[in-house]
Motif scaffolding. Structure first.
Motif, PDB file in Angstrom:
ATOM      1  N   LEU A  17       0.829  -1.206   0.000  1.00  0.00           N
ATOM      2  CA  LEU A  17       0.000   0.000   0.000  1.00  0.00           C
ATOM      3  C   LEU A  17       0.863   1.255   0.000  1.00  0.00           C
ATOM      4  O   LEU A  17       0.542   2.247  -0.668  1.00  0.00           O
ATOM      5  N   THR A  18       1.968   1.216   0.743  1.00  0.00           N
ATOM      6  CA  THR A  18       2.873   2.361   0.794  1.00  0.00           C
ATOM      7  C   THR A  18       3.570   2.567  -0.547  1.00  0.00           C
ATOM      8  O   THR A  18       3.834   3.696  -0.950  1.00  0.00           O
ATOM      9  N   ARG A  19       3.880   1.476  -1.242  1.00  0.00           N
ATOM     10  CA  ARG A  19       4.449   1.596  -2.587  1.00  0.00           C
ATOM     11  C   ARG A  19       3.457   2.239  -3.554  1.00  0.00           C
ATOM     12  O   ARG A  19       3.850   2.964  -4.464  1.00  0.00           O
ATOM     13  N   TYR A  20       2.166   1.950  -3.320  1.00  0.00           N
ATOM     14  CA  TYR A  20       1.129   2.548  -4.159  1.00  0.00           C
ATOM     15  C   TYR A  20       0.991   4.035  -3.860  1.00  0.00           C
ATOM     16  O   TYR A  20       0.887   4.869  -4.771  1.00  0.00           O
ATOM     17  N   SER A  21       0.990   4.392  -2.559  1.00  0.00           N
ATOM     18  CA  SER A  21       0.857   5.795  -2.171  1.00  0.00           C
ATOM     19  C   SER A  21       1.455   6.003  -0.786  1.00  0.00           C
ATOM     20  O   SER A  21       1.207   5.213   0.129  1.00  0.00           O
ATOM     21  N   ARG A  22       2.204   7.083  -0.630  1.00  0.00           N
ATOM     22  CA  ARG A  22       2.811   7.399   0.673  1.00  0.00           C
ATOM     23  C   ARG A  22       1.761   7.788   1.708  1.00  0.00           C
ATOM     24  O   ARG A  22       2.073   7.884   2.889  1.00  0.00           O
ATOM     25  N   ARG A  23       0.539   7.993   1.256  1.00  0.00           N
ATOM     26  CA  ARG A  23      -0.541   8.330   2.188  1.00  0.00           C
ATOM     27  C   ARG A  23      -0.775   7.212   3.195  1.00  0.00           C
ATOM     28  O   ARG A  23      -1.319   7.443   4.274  1.00  0.00           O
ATOM     29  N   TYR A  24      -0.366   5.996   2.845  1.00  0.00           N
ATOM     30  CA  TYR A  24      -0.619   4.841   3.713  1.00  0.00           C
ATOM     31  C   TYR A  24       0.633   4.420   4.493  1.00  0.00           C
ATOM     32  O   TYR A  24       0.665   3.321   5.053  1.00  0.00           O
ATOM     33  N   LEU A  25       1.614   5.315   4.534  1.00  0.00           N
ATOM     34  CA  LEU A  25       2.842   5.017   5.281  1.00  0.00           C
ATOM     35  C   LEU A  25       2.555   4.775   6.756  1.00  0.00           C
ATOM     36  O   LEU A  25       3.216   3.955   7.400  1.00  0.00           O
ATOM     37  N   ILE A  26       1.558   5.477   7.299  1.00  0.00           N
ATOM     38  CA  ILE A  26       1.203   5.295   8.707  1.00  0.00           C
ATOM     39  C   ILE A  26       0.822   3.845   8.990  1.00  0.00           C
ATOM     40  O   ILE A  26       1.099   3.304  10.065  1.00  0.00           O
ATOM     41  N   GLY A  27       0.213   3.192   8.002  1.00  0.00           N
ATOM     42  CA  GLY A  27      -0.147   1.792   8.165  1.00  0.00           C
ATOM     43  C   GLY A  27       1.069   0.889   8.215  1.00  0.00           C
ATOM     44  O   GLY A  27       1.119  -0.068   8.999  1.00  0.00           O
ATOM     45  N   PHE A  28       2.065   1.192   7.380  1.00  0.00           N
ATOM     46  CA  PHE A  28       3.288   0.387   7.385  1.00  0.00           C
ATOM     47  C   PHE A  28       4.044   0.571   8.702  1.00  0.00           C
ATOM     48  O   PHE A  28       4.568  -0.397   9.262  1.00  0.00           O
ATOM     49  N   ILE A  29       4.089   1.817   9.188  1.00  0.00           N
ATOM     50  CA  ILE A  29       4.722   2.073  10.491  1.00  0.00           C
ATOM     51  C   ILE A  29       4.005   1.267  11.580  1.00  0.00           C
ATOM     52  O   ILE A  29       4.636   0.656  12.442  1.00  0.00           O
ATOM     53  N   GLY A  30       2.684   1.285  11.525  1.00  0.00           N
ATOM     54  CA  GLY A  30       1.903   0.513  12.493  1.00  0.00           C
ATOM     55  C   GLY A  30       2.183  -0.976  12.405  1.00  0.00           C
ATOM     56  O   GLY A  30       2.282  -1.663  13.424  1.00  0.00           O
ATOM     57  N   SER A  31       2.343  -1.491  11.174  1.00  0.00           N
ATOM     58  CA  SER A  31       2.617  -2.920  11.009  1.00  0.00           C
ATOM     59  C   SER A  31       3.994  -3.294  11.549  1.00  0.00           C
ATOM     60  O   SER A  31       4.175  -4.379  12.095  1.00  0.00           O
ATOM     61  N   VAL A  32       4.961  -2.388  11.418  1.00  0.00           N
ATOM     62  CA  VAL A  32       6.302  -2.632  11.970  1.00  0.00           C
ATOM     63  C   VAL A  32       6.242  -2.671  13.502  1.00  0.00           C
ATOM     64  O   VAL A  32       6.857  -3.529  14.144  1.00  0.00           O
ATOM     65  N   ILE A  33       5.486  -1.737  14.093  1.00  0.00           N
ATOM     66  CA  ILE A  33       5.331  -1.701  15.550  1.00  0.00           C
ATOM     67  C   ILE A  33       4.629  -2.971  16.035  1.00  0.00           C
ATOM     68  O   ILE A  33       5.016  -3.576  17.040  1.00  0.00           O
ATOM     69  N   THR A  34       3.593  -3.394  15.304  1.00  0.00           N
ATOM     70  CA  THR A  34       2.871  -4.618  15.663  1.00  0.00           C
ATOM     71  C   THR A  34       3.788  -5.837  15.593  1.00  0.00           C
ATOM     72  O   THR A  34       3.732  -6.730  16.449  1.00  0.00           O
ATOM     73  N   THR A  35       4.638  -5.870  14.569  1.00  0.00           N
ATOM     74  CA  THR A  35       5.596  -6.976  14.431  1.00  0.00           C
ATOM     75  C   THR A  35       6.577  -6.985  15.601  1.00  0.00           C
ATOM     76  O   THR A  35       6.914  -8.051  16.143  1.00  0.00           O
ATOM     77  N   SER A  36       7.027  -5.802  16.027  1.00  0.00           N
ATOM     78  CA  SER A  36       7.916  -5.701  17.184  1.00  0.00           C
ATOM     79  C   SER A  36       7.228  -6.238  18.435  1.00  0.00           C
ATOM     80  O   SER A  36       7.831  -6.959  19.234  1.00  0.00           O
ATOM     81  N   SER A  37       5.937  -5.894  18.577  1.00  0.00           N
ATOM     82  CA  SER A  37       5.152  -6.391  19.710  1.00  0.00           C
ATOM     83  C   SER A  37       5.112  -7.911  19.702  1.00  0.00           C
ATOM     84  O   SER A  37       5.271  -8.560  20.745  1.00  0.00           O
TER      85      SER A  37
END
Length: 223
Positions: free
Chosen positions: A75-95
């Protein structure tokens, strides 16, 4: 093409949401059943739920975090508008990895006869408090589990905000409503019967409504 990233990203996220929904529905059902039975039977359910939590937060979540990361990456590759989602997914993975590391630490401690964990770290374990109206998780959690919980909530909310934005961009109001239901469920997870029910409903609806976005994309590509 950029549209391919969007389609692949939504596809990955839908698979992740499907697993989350099935996992949460099962746990919520177990919690609900424990309200309808005797205290002794409720204790048995608590033991069952404890093992279910261990299994459900280890095995299915390997797939969940993988699909979640891949989905929001695309989604982030499609549009930077969804970067917040990728950041959230990284945080979730860390959790997730904090939780896995701590579970592994506890298992190793059991195998070595409780020789690895210093006494101050041995706080009251995760328990369920039986109540006339609902069941709540004990707040007396070991620090790693508490940190994993906080990061999981933060990462999940950020990712759901990205899906809320996605629904707005494609004018699919039901996607935005589903994301909001999921966010409320995540924020009320301290009362699992309520939070689990909302997460189950929200993620199930999101799975369906993201499919509607894919259908709209297919129509556009056919022209």
């Amino acid at each position: 093409m950029a549209i391919d990233f969007l389609e692949h990203g939504i596809g990955y996220i839908r698979w992740s949401l499907l697993i989350i929904s099935a996992d949460t529905i099962t746990l919520t059902l177990l919690l609900f059943l424990s309200l309808l039975i005797t205290p002794m039977a409720a204790y048995v359910f608590t033991v069952i739920i404890s093992y279910f939590l261990l299994i459900s937060t280890v095995i299915p979540y390997v797939l969940i975090v993988l699909f979640w990361l891949l989905g929001f990456r695309d989604l982030t590759r499609y549009s930077r508008r969804y970067l917040i989602g990728f950041i959230g997914s990284v945080i979730t993975t860390s959790s997730y990895f904090i939780n896995i590391a701590y579970m592994g630490y506890l298992m190793a401690n059991e195998l070595t006869g409780n020789a690895l964990i210093p006494q101050p770290i041995m706080l009251e374990p995760l328990i369920l408090t039986y109540n006339k109206y609902f069941i709540v998780f004990s707040l007396y959690l070991p620090l790693p589990i508490f940190a994993s919980l906080i990061l999981g909530v933060l990462g999940s909310v950020l990712s759901m905000l990205a899906l809320y934005r996605l629904g707005g961009d494609f004018n699919v109001t039901r996607t935005r409503i589903s994301a909001l239901i999921s966010i409320v469920g995540i924020l009320t997870i301290e009362t699992p019967l309520i939070g689990g029910l909302l997460i189950s409903i929200g993620t199930a609806l999101l799975t369906l409504n993201l499919g509607k976005i894919l259908s709209e994309l297919s129509k556009v590509e056919s022209y």
